[in-house]
Design an enzyme around this catalytic site. Structure first.
Site, PDB file in Angstrom:
ATOM      1  N   HIS A  91      75.047 -29.735  53.441  1.00 52.30           N
ATOM      2  CA  HIS A  91      73.790 -29.196  53.966  1.00 52.30           C
ATOM      3  C   HIS A  91      74.004 -27.838  54.617  1.00 52.30           C
ATOM      4  CE1 HIS A  91      74.586 -30.363  58.251  1.00 52.30           C
ATOM      5  NE2 HIS A  91      75.201 -31.401  57.711  1.00 52.30           N
ATOM      6  N   ASP A  93      72.034 -26.407  57.091  1.00 49.96           N
ATOM      7  CA  ASP A  93      71.610 -26.252  58.482  1.00 49.96           C
ATOM      8  C   ASP A  93      72.696 -26.707  59.445  1.00 49.96           C
ATOM      9  OD1 ASP A  93      71.028 -28.873  57.359  1.00 49.96           O
ATOM     10  OD2 ASP A  93      70.151 -29.368  59.303  1.00 49.96           O
ATOM     11  N   GLU A 188      69.252 -31.382  57.225  1.00 47.25           N
ATOM     12  CA  GLU A 188      69.903 -32.692  57.386  1.00 47.25           C
ATOM     13  C   GLU A 188      69.963 -33.083  58.854  1.00 47.25           C
ATOM     14  OE1 GLU A 188      73.561 -35.245  58.064  1.00 47.25           O
ATOM     15  OE2 GLU A 188      72.988 -33.279  58.863  1.00 47.25           O
ATOM     16  N   ASP A 211      80.791 -34.207  54.319  1.00 49.16           N
ATOM     17  CA  ASP A 211      80.285 -34.051  55.677  1.00 49.16           C
ATOM     18  C   ASP A 211      81.000 -35.034  56.602  1.00 49.16           C
ATOM     19  OD1 ASP A 211      78.819 -33.215  57.820  1.00 49.16           O
ATOM     20  OD2 ASP A 211      76.916 -34.076  57.180  1.00 49.16           O
TER      21      ASP A 211
END
Length: 289
Positions: A91, A93, A188, A211
């Site tokens: 992601h 963000d 996310e 992640d």
């Protein structure tokens, strides 16, 4: 962020990965939970445009960024026969809980162990005693923020790894591999990461999200990171009132951990407390007259 050994990598490739990551964290892509649009911040679109340009420069003809900021591309497979497509996802963000603007990374090469003082705020120290596994990182390259912002490794470390993987595979056509789909999502951190994601567009038999927090680990399930706001309504009572009349609403909080729909047990109550929290059965003195 530890720099694990890259099998088959030249001395320049880990440096390229590091420079890629340092470049990405310079873009403020903080998620904005109060926003009602996707993506919630312009920095995520900017981050996506940067990645799109890099993917196109690698020669990935289908690389695209849609109106929602989601970036996708395909690294063609180099394996004979029909093999399933695998996707890698990260992601764009970063967490809204700490500033993601003007990040000044601290790069510590050949970490010798011990606590790490963050240069932007000497009162902020990453202590070995508080962070399990730091001692195992001796000799590695560590990256921290300067203590005044977050670093953005969640999840720009994942983004950098995916981008480096794509470039490395394209540089090594002798490596047999399946088709690889790349997917970068937005928001996310606010629980909206896949709101605008069409799973059919990914077109993969499996998708791995980069992640996590360590190497050589694969999580097969996780919790829901969505948010709930719970209001507990109590009854005002003066602290001079006898203890047996107290009934704190906080005593009911443990029920939430077991699920509100499965109230098979009641929380412990103070000694001699009333048996119910309903206004019809509590002593009249508890309620405003």
């Amino acid at each position: 962020m530890g720099n694990s050994t890259i099998t088959g990598a030249t001395s320049d490739e880990p440096k390229r990965l590091l420079q890629r990551f340092l470049r990405y964290v310079q873009i403020d892509s903080t998620a904005r939970p109060e926003a009602e649009v996707y993506p919630s911040s312009p920095g995520q679109m900017e981050m996506g445009r940067l990645l799109l340009g890099e993917l196109q420069a690698l020669g990935l003809a289908d690389a695209c960024q849609n109106e929602h900021g989601i970036v996708m591309a395909t690294v063609p497979g180099r394996k004979k026969g029909t093999v399933p497509t695998v996707a890698l996802c990260s992601h764009l963000d970063t967490s809204p809980e700490t500033s993601g603007a003007n990040i000044r990374p601290q790069v510590i090469e050949n970490y010798s162990g011990g606590d790490i003082v963050l240069p932007g705020d000497k009162n902020r120290v990453i202590r070995v005693a508080d962070n399990h596994g730091m001692e195992s990182l001796r000799g590695r390259t560590l990256i921290t923020s300067d203590g005044t912002t977050l670093l953005g490794a969640d999840d720009k470390a994942g983004v950098a790894i995916i981008m480096e993987t794509a470039e490395w595979l394209l540089e090594h056509p002798e490596i047999a591999h399946c088709p690889l789909r790349i997917c970068f999502t937005c928001d996310e951190e606010t629980g909206h990461g896949v709101d605008k994601l069409d799973l059919k567009e990914i077109g993969a038999a499996a998708c791995y999200t980069l992640d996590g927090h360590g190497s050589s680990e694969v999580d097969v399930e996780t919790f829901s990171a969505d948010q709930a706001v719970v209001s507990i309504h109590g009854v005002n009572i003066h602290p001079r009132s006898p203890r047996e009349r107290w009934s704190t609403p906080f005593a009911w909080l443990p029920i939430l951990s077991h699920g509100c729909r499965e109230r098979t047990s009641r929380p412990k109550r103070p000694t001699n407390a009333t048996d119910s929290c309903t206004p019809t059965t509590l002593p009249r003195a508890v309620w405003p007259r």
